[in-house]
Motif scaffolding. Sequence first.
Motif, PDB file in Angstrom:
ATOM      1  N   GLN A  45       0.845  -1.192   0.000  1.00 17.52           N
ATOM      2  CA  GLN A  45       0.000   0.000   0.000  1.00 17.52           C
ATOM      3  C   GLN A  45       0.887   1.251   0.000  1.00 17.52           C
ATOM      4  N   TYR A  46       0.515   2.228  -0.801  1.00 15.32           N
ATOM      5  CA  TYR A  46       1.290   3.463  -0.990  1.00 15.32           C
ATOM      6  C   TYR A  46       2.710   3.163  -1.506  1.00 15.32           C
ATOM      7  N   ARG A  47       2.902   1.946  -2.054  1.00 12.42           N
ATOM      8  CA  ARG A  47       4.200   1.497  -2.589  1.00 12.42           C
ATOM      9  C   ARG A  47       5.297   1.512  -1.508  1.00 12.42           C
ATOM     10  N   MET A  48       4.887   1.256  -0.269  1.00 10.46           N
ATOM     11  CA  MET A  48       5.837   1.319   0.845  1.00 10.46           C
ATOM     12  C   MET A  48       6.893   0.207   0.766  1.00 10.46           C
ATOM     13  N   ALA A  49       6.487  -0.984   0.294  1.00 12.96           N
ATOM     14  CA  ALA A  49       7.466  -2.062   0.138  1.00 12.96           C
ATOM     15  C   ALA A  49       8.461  -1.712  -0.957  1.00 12.96           C
ATOM     16  N   THR A  50       7.961  -1.140  -2.051  1.00 16.13           N
ATOM     17  CA  THR A  50       8.824  -0.735  -3.163  1.00 16.13           C
ATOM     18  C   THR A  50       9.818   0.331  -2.717  1.00 16.13           C
ATOM     19  N   ILE A  51       9.322   1.318  -1.966  1.00 16.61           N
ATOM     20  CA  ILE A  51      10.192   2.393  -1.476  1.00 16.61           C
ATOM     21  C   ILE A  51      11.236   1.827  -0.509  1.00 16.61           C
ATOM     22  N   SER A  52      10.822   0.869   0.326  1.00 18.40           N
ATOM     23  CA  SER A  52      11.751   0.258   1.284  1.00 18.40           C
ATOM     24  C   SER A  52      12.893  -0.446   0.555  1.00 18.40           C
ATOM     25  N   LYS A  53      12.534  -1.270  -0.426  1.00 24.30           N
ATOM     26  CA  LYS A  53      13.553  -2.011  -1.168  1.00 24.30           C
ATOM     27  C   LYS A  53      14.480  -1.064  -1.922  1.00 24.30           C
ATOM     28  N   GLY A  54      13.893  -0.030  -2.522  1.00 27.25           N
ATOM     29  CA  GLY A  54      14.714   0.937  -3.253  1.00 27.25           C
ATOM     30  C   GLY A  54      15.699   1.661  -2.349  1.00 27.25           C
ATOM     31  N   ASN A  55      15.248   2.038  -1.159  1.00 25.26           N
ATOM     32  CA  ASN A  55      16.131   2.729  -0.210  1.00 25.26           C
ATOM     33  C   ASN A  55      17.225   1.806   0.310  1.00 25.26           C
ATOM     34  N   LEU A  56      16.889   0.546   0.545  1.00 24.43           N
ATOM     35  CA  LEU A  56      17.905  -0.409   0.997  1.00 24.43           C
ATOM     36  C   LEU A  56      18.977  -0.604  -0.061  1.00 24.43           C
ATOM     37  N   THR A  57      18.552  -0.730  -1.318  1.00 29.00           N
ATOM     38  CA  THR A  57      19.505  -0.880  -2.416  1.00 29.00           C
ATOM     39  C   THR A  57      20.402   0.348  -2.527  1.00 29.00           C
ATOM     40  N   LYS A  58      19.793   1.514  -2.375  1.00 28.17           N
ATOM     41  CA  LYS A  58      20.552   2.765  -2.410  1.00 28.17           C
ATOM     42  C   LYS A  58      21.579   2.821  -1.288  1.00 28.17           C
ATOM     43  N   ALA A  59      21.234   2.223  -0.140  1.00 23.86           N
ATOM     44  CA  ALA A  59      22.145   2.219   1.013  1.00 23.86           C
ATOM     45  C   ALA A  59      23.215   1.132   0.898  1.00 23.86           C
ATOM     46  N   GLY A  60      23.193   0.344  -0.177  1.00 25.67           N
ATOM     47  CA  GLY A  60      24.244  -0.643  -0.403  1.00 25.67           C
ATOM     48  C   GLY A  60      23.866  -2.078  -0.087  1.00 25.67           C
ATOM     49  N   PHE A  61      22.658  -2.313   0.424  1.00 29.69           N
ATOM     50  CA  PHE A  61      22.224  -3.665   0.785  1.00 29.69           C
ATOM     51  C   PHE A  61      21.708  -4.429  -0.435  1.00 29.69           C
ATOM     52  N   GLN A  62      21.842  -5.750  -0.398  1.00 32.61           N
ATOM     53  CA  GLN A  62      21.025  -6.597  -1.257  1.00 32.61           C
ATOM     54  C   GLN A  62      19.654  -6.685  -0.586  1.00 32.61           C
ATOM     55  N   LEU A 129       9.282   7.730   5.766  1.00 32.56           N
ATOM     56  CA  LEU A 129      10.152   6.580   5.515  1.00 32.56           C
ATOM     57  C   LEU A 129      11.458   7.007   4.875  1.00 32.56           C
ATOM     58  N   ASN A 130      11.384   7.905   3.907  1.00 35.88           N
ATOM     59  CA  ASN A 130      12.609   8.387   3.274  1.00 35.88           C
ATOM     60  C   ASN A 130      13.519   9.111   4.272  1.00 35.88           C
ATOM     61  N   MET A 131      12.909   9.842   5.202  1.00 34.81           N
ATOM     62  CA  MET A 131      13.699  10.534   6.220  1.00 34.81           C
ATOM     63  C   MET A 131      14.335   9.535   7.184  1.00 34.81           C
ATOM     64  N   ALA A 132      13.609   8.474   7.517  1.00 28.49           N
ATOM     65  CA  ALA A 132      14.172   7.445   8.401  1.00 28.49           C
ATOM     66  C   ALA A 132      15.384   6.790   7.756  1.00 28.49           C
ATOM     67  N   PHE A 133      15.355   6.659   6.435  1.00 32.62           N
ATOM     68  CA  PHE A 133      16.455   6.012   5.726  1.00 32.62           C
ATOM     69  C   PHE A 133      17.711   6.876   5.631  1.00 32.62           C
ATOM     70  N   VAL A 134      17.604   8.144   5.996  1.00 30.47           N
ATOM     71  CA  VAL A 134      18.807   8.986   6.012  1.00 30.47           C
ATOM     72  C   VAL A 134      19.842   8.392   6.972  1.00 30.47           C
ATOM     73  N   SER A 135      19.379   7.943   8.152  1.00 26.80           N
ATOM     74  CA  SER A 135      20.302   7.342   9.121  1.00 26.80           C
ATOM     75  C   SER A 135      20.777   5.971   8.661  1.00 26.80           C
ATOM     76  N   VAL A 136      19.927   5.230   7.915  1.00 33.96           N
ATOM     77  CA  VAL A 136      20.349   3.934   7.369  1.00 33.96           C
ATOM     78  C   VAL A 136      21.466   4.132   6.353  1.00 33.96           C
ATOM     79  N   ASN A 137      21.332   5.147   5.506  1.00 33.43           N
ATOM     80  CA  ASN A 137      22.390   5.477   4.550  1.00 33.43           C
ATOM     81  C   ASN A 137      23.692   5.825   5.264  1.00 33.43           C
ATOM     82  N   GLY A 138      23.535   6.434   6.434  1.00 32.86           N
ATOM     83  CA  GLY A 138      24.711   6.830   7.208  1.00 32.86           C
ATOM     84  C   GLY A 138      25.504   5.671   7.786  1.00 32.86           C
ATOM     85  N   LEU A 139      24.947   4.456   7.720  1.00 39.96           N
ATOM     86  CA  LEU A 139      25.674   3.284   8.204  1.00 39.96           C
ATOM     87  C   LEU A 139      26.818   2.904   7.274  1.00 39.96           C
TER      88      LEU A 139
END
Length: 256
Positions: A45-62, A129-139
């Motif tokens: 819903q609201y493409r939240m799973a898609t956004i999550s996966k995209g942000n994880l990939t951007k942060a370097g995760f598989q 969610l995108n703001m929360a991922f700022v700290s994930v990117n910082g890892l």
Amino acid sequence: MMRIKFLLTVLFISVIGFAQSSQSVNDYKAVIVPLKYDFLKSENQYRMATISKGNLTKAGFQAFYANEELPAELSDRCQLLYMDVIKDSGFLVTKLFVELKDCYGKVVYTSEVGKSKEKDYEAAYRESLNMAFVSVNGLHYKYSGKTIAPNTKAGMITAAPVAVAATVATQPAVTPTPVADVADPNLLYAQPTDNGFQLIDKTPKVVMKLLKTSRPDSFIAIKDGVQGTLNAKDNQWFFEYYQNDKLVSEKVSVKF
């Protein structure tokens, strides 16, 4: 007095550093993304799973969705992290944060809280969610190559004296497979998949996905986007998972 305070401060920082280094996101190969979070009504819903996966990939995760078939090198589920997004309470503000858990449901990492004052749910959830991922990117994630023992729960002491260990059987006891009650109206039927089973009801509808572990009496289980385990005990199957840091155990009737 000042010297004592200084030593206590150094000791405290050292303990915190050790606690953080003992479990690092860098020790895990990939992240599993659920299709639905608890605060949503439907999958992606609201493409939240898609956004999550995209942000994880951007942060370097598989990153893989929970219903994706995984590569052979990721067959050990305890080498993976399991993502969740938690909605925090807030007056006129939407607050979300990301949790990354191990295969036993223990939280390995919690992000900073992302906030949004948007009134539209879709815009608010996406911005938070995108703001929360700022700290994930910082890892600055990078897989360390570390191997995590699949039978070891974080925090559990497993070491034993050599003399005692030598007398203990090397193979863990396996619980006999429970006998299904075919008269149970909630009985689920197991259909084999490449990595385990999918449990269907009489509709038929897929209710739960099971992924094999090293034990035939225990599976990694995924139901409605919630990751847990399906374990055999007392001649019954139980779906166990953590909710609000509390272990929940649900009886499940399964015919394999």
